[in-house]
Design an enzyme around this catalytic site. Sequence first.
Site, short mmCIF file in Angstrom:
data_model
loop_
_atom_site.label_atom_id
_atom_site.label_comp_id
_atom_site.label_asym_id
_atom_site.label_seq_id
_atom_site.Cartn_x
_atom_site.Cartn_y
_atom_site.Cartn_z
CE LYS A 93 12.21 -72.26 56.49
NZ LYS A 93 11.45 -71.07 56.83
O1 LIG Z 1 12.93 -73.39 58.99
C1 LIG Z 1 11.38 -73.65 59.68
O2 LIG Z 1 11.09 -73.02 60.93
C2 LIG Z 1 10.18 -74.25 59.29
C3 LIG Z 1 10.93 -75.69 58.48
C4 LIG Z 1 10.10 -76.55 57.95
O3 LIG Z 1 11.14 -77.65 57.33
N1 LIG Z 1 9.15 -76.84 58.18
C5 LIG Z 1 8.49 -75.58 58.90
O4 LIG Z 1 7.42 -75.48 58.68
N2 LIG Z 1 9.08 -74.32 58.72
C6 LIG Z 1 8.33 -73.13 59.47
O5 LIG Z 1 8.10 -73.49 60.87
C7 LIG Z 1 6.66 -72.76 61.14
C8 LIG Z 1 5.25 -73.82 60.82
O6 LIG Z 1 4.27 -72.91 60.67
P1 LIG Z 1 3.20 -73.81 61.30
O7 LIG Z 1 2.63 -75.26 60.07
O8 LIG Z 1 2.37 -72.68 61.59
O9 LIG Z 1 3.36 -74.11 63.32
C9 LIG Z 1 6.58 -71.73 59.46
O10 LIG Z 1 7.50 -70.61 59.46
C10 LIG Z 1 7.89 -72.14 58.21
O11 LIG Z 1 8.68 -71.48 57.93
#
Ligand SMILES: O=C(O)c1cc(=O)[nH]c(=O)n1[C@@H]1O[C@H](COP(=O)(O)O)[C@@H](O)[C@H]1O
Length: 270
Positions: A93
């Site tokens: 990001k």
């Molecule tokens: O850019 C991202 O990957 C991201 C964007 C978003 O809107 N929401 C989001 O959860 N993420 C990332 O996606 C991953 C989600 O993780 P889990 O919720 O464990 O599946 C994390 O690394 C967050 O930082």
Amino acid sequence: MTYEQLAGQIREKSSYLCVGLDTALDKIPQYLLKEKDPVFEFNKQIIDATIDYAVAYKPNIAFYEALGPSGWESLQKTIDYLPKEVFTIADAKRGDIGNTSNMYAKAFFENMHFDSITVAPYMGSDSVEPFLTFKDKWVILLALTSNTGAQDFQFEELANQKPLYQKVIEQSQNWGNYENMMYVIGATRNEQFEHIRKLIPNHFLLVPGVGAQGGSLKDISKIGLNNNGGLLVNSSRGIIYASTEKDFAHVAGQKAKELQEEMKIYLNEL
Ligand SMILES: O=C(O)c1cc(=O)[nH]c(=O)n1[C@@H]1O[C@H](COP(=O)(O)O)[C@@H](O)[C@H]1O
């Protein structure tokens, strides 16, 4: 990696699964802590167990940065371990004035050999464009994120009555195209998904939020899939921490397989 190569992987594996490598020392099985590099050892076993079911891997850079120099080393070893045909996402990001964004791009594309990086759009065109000058590398622009704080700015209605996230999508069409830019759309954004897909029918969408955040694979697949797949659906904790015992890799493999088998059904319905 090119658009065609990524679409080819999706066809070959009948999968648009992205495994999120959000690896934290206090979450991994504690017996791994006796290893020289516990983070890499964990990632290696997760990769071995999930590689048949996933087309992309997304280490979230924060988890590695948090460990200092050894974290960066574990990250590089992880990227080097992944086979060339999988798509790699540096979830960093980033985004800054052009001169600085260019250095971020060099760090993640040239130095670490990632295929793509997540970028925040709010510093505008000159903060994003340096990332787009690297051949076969991708920007994944935050458009509508999965978290509750997305309400604070991203839904703000502008004078033309369009929400801010729509402006991000529309304006950034001038910066890149479907062959070098993707968008992050949270799996928790069902209501907006259809409209967004109409705005950008050909772009890949990175969709985090399935699993731990409660997003539905079925719902977003029905709306989001296009003829080339067009989706990368990420699950991090739902896969890598499905078990915290000695069988963690096996259980992660099972979780990835379940998601892939469901994805295969939706791909076959296209
Ligand atoms: O850019 C991202 O990957 C991201 C964007 C978003 O809107 N929401 C989001 O959860 N993420 C990332 O996606 C991953 C989600 O993780 P889990 O919720 O464990 O599946 C994390 O690394 C967050 O930082």
